[in-house]
Write an enzyme that holds these catalytic residues in place. Structure first.
Site, PDB file in Angstrom:
ATOM      1  N   GLY A  29       0.788  -1.227   0.000  1.00 50.40           N
ATOM      2  CA  GLY A  29       0.000   0.000   0.000  1.00 50.40           C
ATOM      3  C   GLY A  29       0.815   1.269   0.000  1.00 50.40           C
ATOM      4  N   SER A  30       2.099   1.200  -0.210  1.00 51.88           N
ATOM      5  CA  SER A  30       2.929   2.404  -0.192  1.00 51.88           C
ATOM      6  C   SER A  30       2.740   3.204  -1.470  1.00 51.88           C
ATOM      7  CB  SER A  30       4.392   2.021  -0.029  1.00 51.88           C
ATOM      8  OG  SER A  30       4.792   1.168  -1.075  1.00 51.88           O
ATOM      9  N   ASP A  31       2.533   4.504  -1.341  1.00 51.91           N
ATOM     10  CA  ASP A  31       2.426   5.369  -2.509  1.00 51.91           C
ATOM     11  C   ASP A  31       3.131   6.684  -2.224  1.00 51.91           C
ATOM     12  OD1 ASP A  31       0.599   7.376  -1.417  1.00 51.91           O
ATOM     13  OD2 ASP A  31      -0.969   5.862  -1.550  1.00 51.91           O
ATOM     14  N   TYR A  39      -2.732  -0.997   7.227  1.00 53.30           N
ATOM     15  CA  TYR A  39      -4.159  -1.101   6.891  1.00 53.30           C
ATOM     16  C   TYR A  39      -4.955  -1.450   8.146  1.00 53.30           C
ATOM     17  CZ  TYR A  39      -3.406  -0.842   1.819  1.00 53.30           C
ATOM     18  OH  TYR A  39      -3.115  -0.431   0.553  1.00 53.30           O
ATOM     19  N   LYS A 226       1.639   3.047  -9.334  1.00 51.91           N
ATOM     20  CA  LYS A 226       1.821   4.285  -8.576  1.00 51.91           C
ATOM     21  C   LYS A 226       2.945   5.107  -9.208  1.00 51.91           C
ATOM     22  CE  LYS A 226      -1.150   3.072  -5.400  1.00 51.91           C
ATOM     23  NZ  LYS A 226      -2.314   3.861  -4.962  1.00 51.91           N
ATOM     24  N   ASP A 254      -1.336   6.352 -10.970  1.00 50.17           N
ATOM     25  CA  ASP A 254      -1.955   6.933  -9.770  1.00 50.17           C
ATOM     26  C   ASP A 254      -0.916   7.777  -9.054  1.00 50.17           C
ATOM     27  OD1 ASP A 254      -3.253   7.469  -7.396  1.00 50.17           O
ATOM     28  OD2 ASP A 254      -3.766   5.390  -6.943  1.00 50.17           O
ATOM     29  N   ASN A 256      -1.638   9.806  -6.382  1.00 47.70           N
ATOM     30  CA  ASN A 256      -1.995  10.032  -4.975  1.00 47.70           C
ATOM     31  C   ASN A 256      -1.807  11.467  -4.520  1.00 47.70           C
ATOM     32  OD1 ASN A 256      -1.172   6.916  -5.163  1.00 47.70           O
ATOM     33  ND2 ASN A 256      -2.671   7.189  -3.537  1.00 47.70           N
ATOM     34  N   GLU A 280      -4.849   8.966 -12.077  1.00 47.09           N
ATOM     35  CA  GLU A 280      -5.695   8.987 -10.879  1.00 47.09           C
ATOM     36  C   GLU A 280      -5.102   9.929  -9.834  1.00 47.09           C
ATOM     37  OE1 GLU A 280      -6.912   5.092  -9.664  1.00 47.09           O
ATOM     38  OE2 GLU A 280      -6.906   5.613  -7.527  1.00 47.09           O
ATOM     39  N   GLU A 309     -11.349   8.535  -4.293  1.00 47.85           N
ATOM     40  CA  GLU A 309     -11.188   7.788  -3.048  1.00 47.85           C
ATOM     41  C   GLU A 309     -11.044   8.688  -1.828  1.00 47.85           C
ATOM     42  OE1 GLU A 309      -7.379   5.899  -4.339  1.00 47.85           O
ATOM     43  OE2 GLU A 309      -6.752   6.274  -2.292  1.00 47.85           O
ATOM     44  N   ASP A 332     -15.383   5.989  -2.792  1.00 48.27           N
ATOM     45  CA  ASP A 332     -14.937   5.039  -1.771  1.00 48.27           C
ATOM     46  C   ASP A 332     -16.138   4.662  -0.911  1.00 48.27           C
ATOM     47  OD1 ASP A 332     -12.256   4.125  -0.131  1.00 48.27           O
ATOM     48  OD2 ASP A 332     -13.939   4.561   1.181  1.00 48.27           O
ATOM     49  N   HIS A 359     -13.151   2.626  -6.035  1.00 50.07           N
ATOM     50  CA  HIS A 359     -11.927   2.417  -5.278  1.00 50.07           C
ATOM     51  C   HIS A 359     -12.080   1.208  -4.374  1.00 50.07           C
ATOM     52  CE1 HIS A 359      -9.494   3.274  -1.509  1.00 50.07           C
ATOM     53  NE2 HIS A 359      -8.578   3.193  -2.445  1.00 50.07           N
ATOM     54  N   ALA A 360     -11.008   0.403  -4.272  1.00 54.62           N
ATOM     55  CA  ALA A 360     -11.037  -0.703  -3.307  1.00 54.62           C
ATOM     56  C   ALA A 360      -9.619  -0.985  -2.840  1.00 54.62           C
ATOM     57  CB  ALA A 360     -11.684  -1.938  -3.916  1.00 54.62           C
ATOM     58  N   GLY A 361      -9.453  -2.109  -2.166  1.00 51.02           N
ATOM     59  CA  GLY A 361      -8.169  -2.418  -1.559  1.00 51.02           C
ATOM     60  C   GLY A 361      -8.302  -2.325  -0.048  1.00 51.02           C
ATOM     61  N   GLU A 390     -11.602  -1.730  -8.769  1.00 51.99           N
ATOM     62  CA  GLU A 390     -10.263  -2.033  -8.247  1.00 51.99           C
ATOM     63  C   GLU A 390     -10.277  -3.330  -7.434  1.00 51.99           C
ATOM     64  OE1 GLU A 390      -8.565   1.184  -5.959  1.00 51.99           O
ATOM     65  OE2 GLU A 390      -6.531   0.451  -6.350  1.00 51.99           O
TER      66      GLU A 390
END
Lengths: 439, 439
Positions: A29-31, A39, A226, A254, A256, A280, A309, A332, A359-361, A390
């Site tokens: 999940g790093s961006d 999470y 990303k 993306d 972010n 995105e 999101e 989201d 959006h998901a994850g 997603e």
């Protein structure tokens, strides 16, 4: 369970848990803006006067701050306790306003950030309870409702200049006659997904390559990467990914929210040779006009703009649609105030002819959007064109009824409810108490 | 106190208190959306390694939910402890981003609602500490800074498409040569205010009449009335108020977000015969395009649109200005993330030629805006045309250095700091602990 009537089914308690999974250890999940997420979720359990019939709902977080949302949910608790399910569903907008416009709490929102994330967990738990009461998975419960019933669930406050209740009703009625066909299609084929699993910033080249290969073998035709930390590095990684996935598959990037408005345009011009389907979150999720400027500038390059999101509520989505800021709408399921507000965004997107790609994850988001995208297709959009939801393959093992993929497609959930119930063992093991994990 | 250098002055602790005043008992502050406010605040005290040198800062709330902001401030605490005042001022934007973009906390904002209200209390406390260190009232500390120093304090992220650092510098430099004259003027005459004290919805006709008379006798030329609960009743009250204040004085109305976009236009057409100077908060504070539609429709009636007290950050203000949504800009000193972001909104408003009329009232807001409007006039706007700062005469008795009015004007604060220090006795008496007042 229907031996008890809806009006007699009373919410007797609301418990809320701070659940954190230590994902940052593996850079999951790093961006560009969120470099070390753990999470997590604020997890609501509603107990009722019917033994064994509970509502479970959550809102997704990145670790620290979950306790702030827990505190917000506790402030709303007294608004929920004692209500019957029948009472809530009889006038759902009234109940939503009770939560979002409580005269003192309203000041610290309204309908945004912490308080709205908390509202989502509560409202989602109520939908879970309702679907369990009906003994249907949420998507099926929604699909079986009449258009007239659906529109009565929605709070149109502050969006009537874009969509009236009458217009919403007409959209739903237009699809009513054919929904059976699409329901069968979804049960048979599932809903198309795209994967973000390959593209986190912290991953090595080898890991990215092997994840791309894996995605292709699973049937994915859309891959998201990303970007935004370093242009040269991004170009290098995009070359690597394009070489793995070939020229035909859709490639999305993306950022972010890393960039300024002009910077977004300049940066994306440098990436356009990779045939980017969408960019995105180029900039702040609050910047409706900024996204419109970016969208206009990138249109000649065939790059669409996507965001959502971190867009706080229906009022922001309304404007993104009115201003033609986005080509893809990415709400989201937990940042919006629960199922009802998501449905309203679906309906506005339909009116403005912008496809929804949810959006998901995170934790539980895939479980949620699985229900929601089914409803969107069957009852609102009626189309799969330019639509993918997603999918990220993390943390599903903690759920009682985890999402089930068939290749690159979401399958229709079968179990009653809204699928966010965590396993007892997971709740215990990952509960975060007094700033230290409880285990 | 300057025996210690700025670099050696270390923030050693951050305490935060939940302070609530039971104002709802007297309908103080009642409006169409906030019917029973208990004016409250999350109150931050920073202690340092210099005995007796503390920073005090607050963010205003309406009662319930203050504990949620307290929780948010506690989550930010570790970002503040151990920092020196010199380190913060050497790169203030970096420190602001540390607070607003902490990678895990960012998700539950970003820069909006609870987390941003918390950020404001902390940042305001740091400014209080800095001004006390300099032994100047905050406004004077700011006025004495060079334009080059001011712009280095500001985080231009997400607003460079509307205002660059260079443009901000030019605005400040343009006023630099004449600021001494305006400073003397402010010390002599003070800054013009308007009053909301007369117009709360819960008040009786007699009370409204006598408050109008009192306001006129104090020299007020601007009166604001709450509207939006009932058109007939509003017309009746406006007739009453106009008959008291005469045809010449400015009359403003405030709907506190009660209406839809079209409803705002229709409603205000009914009130236009009362010669309304501005309609404040007709609809959602998130609705930039909606306010623009309303502004366009009401322009022929000479009714200006005003909003800002619930606008979450500089990005929303940027767009309100870009879209010509407002004729009056009303930032809140605590909803924006502290002094720095307010200054940025001043500079953007100057560029877009929209007068700033700051929101105040509540607890401590008048104390804060007193400093800020002085700086705006002396260093940024250079004009008093169409500019008035809100004043509400409540709860000043709890402050060590309360605002001092001269008739209808704010006077320049004299005491070092940012004036938000609460009396020890008030802090003790009104501290709210475990859901019950502590006394």
């Amino acid at each position: 369970m229907q031996s008890l009537s809806k009006d007699k089914l009373i919410i007797q308690s609301l418990d809320v848990f701070d659940i954190r999974f230590p994902t940052s250890k593996e850079f999951i999940g790093s961006d560009a803006m969120h470099t070390n997420p753990d999470y997590s979720c604020a997890y609501v359990v509603l107990k009722t006067n019917c033994q064994g019939l509970e509502g479970h709902g959550l809102t997704f977080t990145l670790g620290k701050g979950t306790e702030v949302i827990v505190s917000s949910i506790e402030a709303q608790r007294e608004l929920v306790i004692g209500k019957s399910l029948g009472e809530i569903f009889k006038d759902f907008p009234k109940f939503l306003r009770l939560l979002t416009s409580e005269p003192q709490l309203r000041w610290i929102g309204p309908e945004k950030g912490v308080v709205h994330l908390g509202t989502a967990a509560i409202v989602n738990a109520i939908w879970d309870l309702a679907a369990k009461f009906e003994e249907k998975p949420l998507w099926k419960m929604l699909v079986d409702m009449k258009p007239e019933e659906i529109v009565e669930l929605l709070d149109f406050r502050y969006v009537t200049d874009a969509l009236t209740k009458q217009e919403a009703l007409e959209i739903l009625k237009g699809l009513e006659g054919t929904k059976k066909i699409r329901e069968e299609e979804m049960v048979r084929d599932g809903y198309p997904a795209y994967t973000t699993s390959a593209g986190w910033l912290g991953y090595s080249d080898e890991k990215v390559r092997s994840l791309c290969k894996e995605a292709i073998s699973q049937g994915y035709n859309h891959i998201k990467i990303k970007v935004g930390q370093d242009l040269k590095e991004d170009i290098r990684r995009l070359e690597l990914v394009r070489s793995e996935i070939g020229p035909e598959r859709k490639l999305m990037v993306d950022a972010n929210q890393k960039w300024e408005v002009q910077e977004s345009i300049d940066y994306m011009k440098q990436l356009s040779k990779f045939n980017i389907w969408w960019i995105e979150e180029p900039t702040s999720p609050d910047d409706i006009l900024g996204h419109a400027t970016i969208a206009t500038a990138l249109k000649p390059l065939n790059i669409g703009v996507a965001t959502g999101e971190q867009c706080q509520n229906r009022i922001i989505f309304k404007q993104l649609l009115q201003a033609k800021s986005i080509s893809f709408c990415q709400p989201d399921s937990c940042r919006l105030g629960g199922v009802n507000e998501v449905l309203l965004v679906f309906l506005m997107s339909k009116k403005f002819q912008v496809p929804v790609c949810m959006h998901a994850g995170g934790v539980g988001l895939c479980e949620y959007v699985n229900h929601l995208c089914m409803f969107d297709y069957i009852c609102v959009s009626g189309s799969l064109e330019n639509r993918v939801t997603e999918f990220v393959d993390h943390l599903h093992e903690h759920f009682v009824n985890p999402v089930i993929m068939k290749g690159s497609r979401y399958t229709t959930p079968k179990a009653p409810g809204y699928s966010a119930e965590l396993k007892k063992q997971s709740t215990q093991q990952f509960q975060f108490i007094n700033s230290t994990p409880s285990k």
